[in-house]
Design an enzyme around this catalytic site. Structure first.
Site, PDB file in Angstrom:
ATOM      1  N   SER A  66       0.815  -1.215   0.000  1.00  0.00           N
ATOM      2  CA  SER A  66       0.000   0.000   0.000  1.00  0.00           C
ATOM      3  C   SER A  66       0.853   1.271   0.000  1.00  0.00           C
ATOM      4  O   SER A  66       0.400   2.316  -0.445  1.00  0.00           O
ATOM      5  CB  SER A  66      -0.975   0.022   1.181  1.00  0.00           C
ATOM      6  N   LYS A 102       0.658   5.065   6.572  1.00  0.00           N
ATOM      7  CA  LYS A 102       0.071   5.960   5.571  1.00  0.00           C
ATOM      8  C   LYS A 102       0.622   7.372   5.727  1.00  0.00           C
ATOM      9  O   LYS A 102       1.097   7.766   6.784  1.00  0.00           O
ATOM     10  CB  LYS A 102      -1.457   6.027   5.713  1.00  0.00           C
TER      11      LYS A 102
END
Length: 144
Positions: A66, A102
């Site tokens: 990701s 993230k």
């Protein structure tokens, strides 16, 4: 229905202070070669160089894609819990019982956790969801 997080698997590693010092040869030319009269100029400690706050620093190993434009499988991250999160910093977050790595973005008063791989969704988060920022990524080490 609980939203499924597309997260990277994060292996947390507690650092051990070794205070080991390694030979250091100084700056290395990336262009034309330079004469190497004295190879070793000094010794450095990776602890002193990479860890500012020993009590709040931990390591994590990345697995997954990701954040594939920033990190690769197996990269070792140095994360500091004492650093304040800021716009565009990469943080280790805990949400819905899972860790996720993230980039933090704020827009129109909303907080988003942004993957660097465009194949993964943007996550809008808020404090009611119990989002915790565990720390900010300070360094990543990639094995070549």
């Amino acid at each position: 229905m609980k939203k499924q997080l597309n997260t990277q698997k994060i292996e947390l590693i507690q650092p051990e202070s070794s205070e080991q010092k390694y030979p250091y040869i100084g700056n290395v030319q990336a262009g034309f070669p330079s004469p190497a009269d004295d190879f070793f100029h000094d010794y450095i400690s990776l602890d002193e160089l990479l860890v500012d706050h020993k009590e709040t620093t931990f390591f994590a190993r990345v697995s997954g894609s990701s954040m594939g434009n920033d990190f690769s499988d197996g990269d070792l991250l140095i994360i500091d819990k004492s650093l304040e999160w800021e716009e565009n910093k990469i943080a280790l977050c805990f949400i819905d019982g899972e860790f996720t790595l993230k980039r933090i973005k704020m827009k129109d008063g909303k907080c988003f956790l942004v993957p660097s791989n465009k194949d993964f969704p943007l996550l809008e988060v808020n404090y009611e969801q119990g989002v915790t920022i565990w720390g900010v990524v300070k360094y990543s080490i990639r094995k070549h």
